[in-house]
Scaffold this motif. Structure first.
Motif, PDB file in Angstrom:
ATOM      1  N   CYS A   1      31.150  33.312  47.117  1.00  0.00           N
ATOM      2  CA  CYS A   1      29.839  32.836  46.792  1.00  0.00           C
ATOM      3  C   CYS A   1      30.718  31.122  45.790  1.00  0.00           C
ATOM      4  CB  CYS A   1      28.804  33.166  46.688  1.00  0.00           C
ATOM      5  SG  CYS A   1      29.633  33.818  44.336  1.00  0.00           S
ATOM      6  N   ASP A   2      29.788  30.429  45.622  1.00  0.00           N
ATOM      7  CA  ASP A   2      30.397  29.833  44.336  1.00  0.00           C
ATOM      8  C   ASP A   2      30.266  29.818  43.323  1.00  0.00           C
ATOM      9  OD1 ASP A   2      29.666  27.829  46.727  1.00  0.00           O
ATOM     10  OD2 ASP A   2      27.061  27.212  46.062  1.00  0.00           O
ATOM     11  N   VAL A   3      31.405  29.765  43.237  1.00  0.00           N
ATOM     12  CA  VAL A   3      31.922  29.674  41.909  1.00  0.00           C
ATOM     13  C   VAL A   3      32.094  28.925  41.029  1.00  0.00           C
ATOM     14  CG1 VAL A   3      33.875  31.181  40.026  1.00  0.00           C
ATOM     15  CG2 VAL A   3      32.407  32.600  42.658  1.00  0.00           C
ATOM     16  N   THR A   4      31.947  28.513  39.744  1.00  0.00           N
ATOM     17  CA  THR A   4      31.792  27.404  38.979  1.00  0.00           C
ATOM     18  C   THR A   4      32.887  28.410  37.034  1.00  0.00           C
ATOM     19  OG1 THR A   4      30.160  26.935  37.482  1.00  0.00           O
ATOM     20  CG2 THR A   4      30.767  25.452  39.931  1.00  0.00           C
ATOM     21  N   TRP A   5      33.475  27.831  36.962  1.00  0.00           N
ATOM     22  CA  TRP A   5      34.058  27.914  35.374  1.00  0.00           C
ATOM     23  C   TRP A   5      34.624  26.499  34.893  1.00  0.00           C
ATOM     24  CZ3 TRP A   5      39.726  27.449  34.123  1.00  0.00           C
ATOM     25  CH2 TRP A   5      40.694  27.392  35.664  1.00  0.00           C
ATOM     26  N   HIS A   6      34.584  26.939  33.484  1.00  0.00           N
ATOM     27  CA  HIS A   6      34.984  25.864  32.339  1.00  0.00           C
ATOM     28  C   HIS A   6      34.968  26.524  30.595  1.00  0.00           C
ATOM     29  CE1 HIS A   6      30.618  25.593  32.262  1.00  0.00           C
ATOM     30  NE2 HIS A   6      30.447  25.703  31.394  1.00  0.00           N
ATOM     31  N   TYR A   7      35.523  25.641  30.151  1.00  0.00           N
ATOM     32  CA  TYR A   7      36.039  25.980  29.111  1.00  0.00           C
ATOM     33  C   TYR A   7      35.154  25.422  28.172  1.00  0.00           C
ATOM     34  CZ  TYR A   7      40.875  27.123  30.858  1.00  0.00           C
ATOM     35  OH  TYR A   7      40.962  27.718  32.101  1.00  0.00           O
ATOM     36  N   GLN A   8      34.855  26.689  27.268  1.00  0.00           N
ATOM     37  CA  GLN A   8      33.940  26.254  26.019  1.00  0.00           C
ATOM     38  C   GLN A   8      34.657  25.355  24.690  1.00  0.00           C
ATOM     39  OE1 GLN A   8      31.169  26.369  24.651  1.00  0.00           O
ATOM     40  NE2 GLN A   8      30.451  27.469  26.511  1.00  0.00           N
ATOM     41  N   PRO A   9      34.820  24.222  23.789  1.00  0.00           N
ATOM     42  CA  PRO A   9      35.494  23.586  23.532  1.00  0.00           C
ATOM     43  C   PRO A   9      35.868  24.193  21.627  1.00  0.00           C
ATOM     44  CG  PRO A   9      33.895  22.070  23.605  1.00  0.00           C
ATOM     45  CD  PRO A   9      33.197  23.755  24.119  1.00  0.00           C
ATOM     46  N   ARG A  10      37.225  24.557  21.754  1.00  0.00           N
ATOM     47  CA  ARG A  10      37.465  25.500  20.249  1.00  0.00           C
ATOM     48  C   ARG A  10      36.311  25.446  19.450  1.00  0.00           C
ATOM     49  NH1 ARG A  10      41.093  29.055  19.247  1.00  0.00           N
ATOM     50  NH2 ARG A  10      42.689  27.719  21.156  1.00  0.00           N
ATOM     51  N   ASP A  11      35.826  24.715  18.878  1.00  0.00           N
ATOM     52  CA  ASP A  11      34.628  24.377  17.399  1.00  0.00           C
ATOM     53  C   ASP A  11      33.379  25.301  18.135  1.00  0.00           C
ATOM     54  OD1 ASP A  11      33.625  22.439  19.559  1.00  0.00           O
ATOM     55  OD2 ASP A  11      33.823  21.129  18.216  1.00  0.00           O
ATOM     56  N   SER A  12      33.596  25.318  19.258  1.00  0.00           N
ATOM     57  CA  SER A  12      31.982  26.934  19.416  1.00  0.00           C
ATOM     58  C   SER A  12      32.521  28.148  20.263  1.00  0.00           C
ATOM     59  CB  SER A  12      31.591  26.124  20.804  1.00  0.00           C
ATOM     60  OG  SER A  12      32.167  25.962  21.937  1.00  0.00           O
ATOM     61  N   TRP A  13      33.687  27.915  20.485  1.00  0.00           N
ATOM     62  CA  TRP A  13      33.931  29.642  21.212  1.00  0.00           C
ATOM     63  C   TRP A  13      35.936  29.633  20.485  1.00  0.00           C
ATOM     64  CZ3 TRP A  13      32.051  34.048  21.120  1.00  0.00           C
ATOM     65  CH2 TRP A  13      32.958  35.131  21.691  1.00  0.00           C
ATOM     66  N   GLY A  14      36.285  30.888  19.761  1.00  0.00           N
ATOM     67  CA  GLY A  14      37.510  30.571  19.322  1.00  0.00           C
ATOM     68  C   GLY A  14      38.642  31.329  20.097  1.00  0.00           C
ATOM     69  N   GLU A  15      37.968  32.399  21.342  1.00  0.00           N
ATOM     70  CA  GLU A  15      39.270  33.137  21.471  1.00  0.00           C
ATOM     71  C   GLU A  15      38.399  33.860  23.472  1.00  0.00           C
ATOM     72  OE1 GLU A  15      41.675  35.183  19.654  1.00  0.00           O
ATOM     73  OE2 GLU A  15      39.957  37.268  19.348  1.00  0.00           O
ATOM     74  N   GLY A  16      39.700  33.939  24.422  1.00  0.00           N
ATOM     75  CA  GLY A  16      39.005  34.997  24.817  1.00  0.00           C
ATOM     76  C   GLY A  16      37.755  33.815  26.188  1.00  0.00           C
ATOM     77  N   ILE A  17      37.192  35.447  26.469  1.00  0.00           N
ATOM     78  CA  ILE A  17      35.766  34.747  27.911  1.00  0.00           C
ATOM     79  C   ILE A  17      34.456  34.413  26.678  1.00  0.00           C
ATOM     80  CG2 ILE A  17      34.480  35.973  29.819  1.00  0.00           C
ATOM     81  CD1 ILE A  17      36.871  36.595  30.452  1.00  0.00           C
ATOM     82  N   LYS A  18      33.996  34.084  27.125  1.00  0.00           N
ATOM     83  CA  LYS A  18      32.548  33.499  26.295  1.00  0.00           C
ATOM     84  C   LYS A  18      31.077  34.387  27.495  1.00  0.00           C
ATOM     85  CE  LYS A  18      29.277  32.182  23.904  1.00  0.00           C
ATOM     86  NZ  LYS A  18      28.424  32.132  22.443  1.00  0.00           N
ATOM     87  N   SER A  19      31.381  33.881  28.636  1.00  0.00           N
ATOM     88  CA  SER A  19      30.467  34.229  29.447  1.00  0.00           C
ATOM     89  C   SER A  19      30.379  34.425  30.764  1.00  0.00           C
ATOM     90  CB  SER A  19      29.015  33.839  28.773  1.00  0.00           C
ATOM     91  OG  SER A  19      28.768  32.530  29.365  1.00  0.00           O
ATOM     92  N   VAL A  20      29.427  35.057  31.749  1.00  0.00           N
ATOM     93  CA  VAL A  20      29.079  35.146  33.047  1.00  0.00           C
ATOM     94  C   VAL A  20      28.339  35.129  33.316  1.00  0.00           C
ATOM     95  CG1 VAL A  20      30.326  36.822  35.494  1.00  0.00           C
ATOM     96  CG2 VAL A  20      31.990  36.685  33.265  1.00  0.00           C
ATOM     97  N   ARG A  21      27.610  34.319  34.288  1.00  0.00           N
ATOM     98  CA  ARG A  21      26.419  34.320  34.715  1.00  0.00           C
ATOM     99  C   ARG A  21      26.578  34.598  36.231  1.00  0.00           C
ATOM    100  NH1 ARG A  21      21.469  32.178  33.119  1.00  0.00           N
ATOM    101  NH2 ARG A  21      22.543  31.058  31.286  1.00  0.00           N
ATOM    102  N   LEU A  22      25.389  35.235  36.681  1.00  0.00           N
ATOM    103  CA  LEU A  22      25.340  36.138  37.971  1.00  0.00           C
ATOM    104  C   LEU A  22      24.115  35.724  38.871  1.00  0.00           C
ATOM    105  CD1 LEU A  22      27.130  39.276  38.249  1.00  0.00           C
ATOM    106  CD2 LEU A  22      29.168  37.588  38.232  1.00  0.00           C
ATOM    107  N   THR A  23      23.838  34.695  39.313  1.00  0.00           N
ATOM    108  CA  THR A  23      22.789  34.499  40.195  1.00  0.00           C
ATOM    109  C   THR A  23      22.209  35.172  41.337  1.00  0.00           C
ATOM    110  OG1 THR A  23      23.194  32.017  38.894  1.00  0.00           O
ATOM    111  CG2 THR A  23      21.218  32.515  41.054  1.00  0.00           C
ATOM    112  N   ARG A  24      20.800  35.369  41.567  1.00  0.00           N
ATOM    113  CA  ARG A  24      20.903  36.203  42.868  1.00  0.00           C
ATOM    114  C   ARG A  24      19.145  35.861  42.430  1.00  0.00           C
ATOM    115  NH1 ARG A  24      21.368  42.887  41.140  1.00  0.00           N
ATOM    116  NH2 ARG A  24      21.046  42.732  39.539  1.00  0.00           N
ATOM    117  N   ALA A  25      18.509  36.227  43.930  1.00  0.00           N
ATOM    118  CA  ALA A  25      16.936  36.148  44.285  1.00  0.00           C
ATOM    119  C   ALA A  25      16.312  36.914  43.437  1.00  0.00           C
ATOM    120  CB  ALA A  25      16.702  36.563  45.311  1.00  0.00           C
ATOM    121  N   SER A  26      15.713  37.503  41.957  1.00  0.00           N
ATOM    122  CA  SER A  26      15.233  38.202  41.651  1.00  0.00           C
ATOM    123  C   SER A  26      15.715  37.698  40.093  1.00  0.00           C
ATOM    124  CB  SER A  26      15.606  39.644  41.461  1.00  0.00           C
ATOM    125  OG  SER A  26      16.250  40.294  41.222  1.00  0.00           O
TER     126      SER A  26
END
Length: 313
Positions: free
Chosen positions: A220-245
């Motif tokens: 499916c459509d997948v987008t990804w981007h980086y959080q600025p250093r001053d808002s998130w320090g290391e590793g993955i911040k979040s994953v959002r999966l969109t579905r009908a419900s």
């Protein structure tokens, strides 16, 4: 026990190792593999500590190789057994000058007979690990795209240089994220995911690898981007999966803690800390066959992610 062997030879190291085992009662029986660590002196002890910790699960012989091609020719060695080496035998080889010109010849006489060989580069790996002198003799080759050279674009280079047996600790750090997401999708309602968004720190190669895995698996459509250093320090911040419900969100509001949000259900707080090098190394040593899924993610998954999903800094 630690035995120093300044200005020595590989043959002398092998003979001394046998002598140390005989005198100290240590044996090589039960060693399941040889782990070669190709590293810099500056990070050598940290790598040895990680290998010693992993050796409690995987008894092994550890051969540490540091090279200084521009220095005067010599080979210094150190043998560590017993309490100084965890459940391992550790052989440290510091080669310089002409002695550093052929890494394969340095380790060949010290490998455990009839045992698999794994090579780990804690940082600064060769461009094509499988074609390097040490990589050619190994069944598994471990790199880490989160270390030097510090560039998240290294993920794009993993696919072109991939050979079966290669793996990267930036991928291994995703194991718990992938387990959590897979568990959520195995529960009703069984609806198709129509879009995915992944966010992570600006120096996190795991962010792109997770996006590539989701693209490969969900198509499916997948987008990804980086959080600025001053808002998130290391590793993955979040994953959002969109579905009908409604959206499923797995997000870390702070390092080590994740919150799972699903439509019609109370939020669940989960322990999801960033995995240590020791944990990742131990996991990779549990399997000596090729990681086929990793190979597909860095090739097919990454290609499908496409240039339109490059990082927004």
């Amino acid at each position: 026990m630690i035995v120093d062997l300044p200005e020595t030879t590989v043959s002398a190291v092998a003979k001394t190792l046998v002598k140390v085992r005989e005198e100290g009662g240590a044996v090589a029986l039960g060693r399941v593999l040889t782990l070669i660590i190709a590293t810099r002196a500056e990070v050598m002890e940290e790598a040895i500590d990680a290998a010693n910790d992993a050796s409690r699960e995987h008894p092994m012989r550890v051969i540490v190789v540091t090279t200084a091609p521009d220095a005067d020719p010599r080979l210094d060695a150190q043998i560590r057994v017993g309490g100084d080496a965890g459940a391992s035998e550790v052989i440290v080889l510091a080669a310089s000058g002409a002695a550093a010109s052929n890494e394969e010849s340095l380790v060949t006489g010290l490998l455990l007979p009839d045992a698999p060989v794994v090579v780990w580069w804690p940082d600064n790996p060769p461009t094509a690990p499988a074609e390097s002198p040490l990589g050619r003799i190994a069944q598994r080759r471990i790199t880490d795209a989160s270390t030097l050279p510090q560039d998240v674009d290294r993920v794009a280079l993993l696919g072109p240089s991939y050979s079966p047996g290669d793996t990267d600790l930036a991928w291994t750090r995703l194991t718990h994220w992938r387990e959590q997401l897979a568990a959520v999708l195995d529960q009703p309602p069984y609806e198709s995911i129509t879009a995915v968004e992944v966010q992570g720190a600006d120096d996190s190669p795991s962010t792109g690898l997770l996006a590539a895995w989701l693209k490969l698996k969900l198509d499916c459509d997948v987008t990804w981007h980086y959080q600025p250093r001053d808002s998130w320090g290391e590793g993955i911040k979040s994953v959002r999966l969109t579905r009908a419900s409604g959206d499923i969100v797995l997000e870390r509001p702070e390092p080590g803690i994740a919150v799972l949000t699903q439509p019609g259900q109370p939020d669940h707080e989960l322990l999801l800390p960033r995995r240590t090098v020791r944990e990742c190394l131990a996991e990779e040593l549990r399997r000596l066959d090729a990681d086929v899924l990793y190979g597909r993610v860095i090739s097919d998954g990454w290609a499908q992610l496409g240039p339109a999903a490059t990082a927004q800094r």
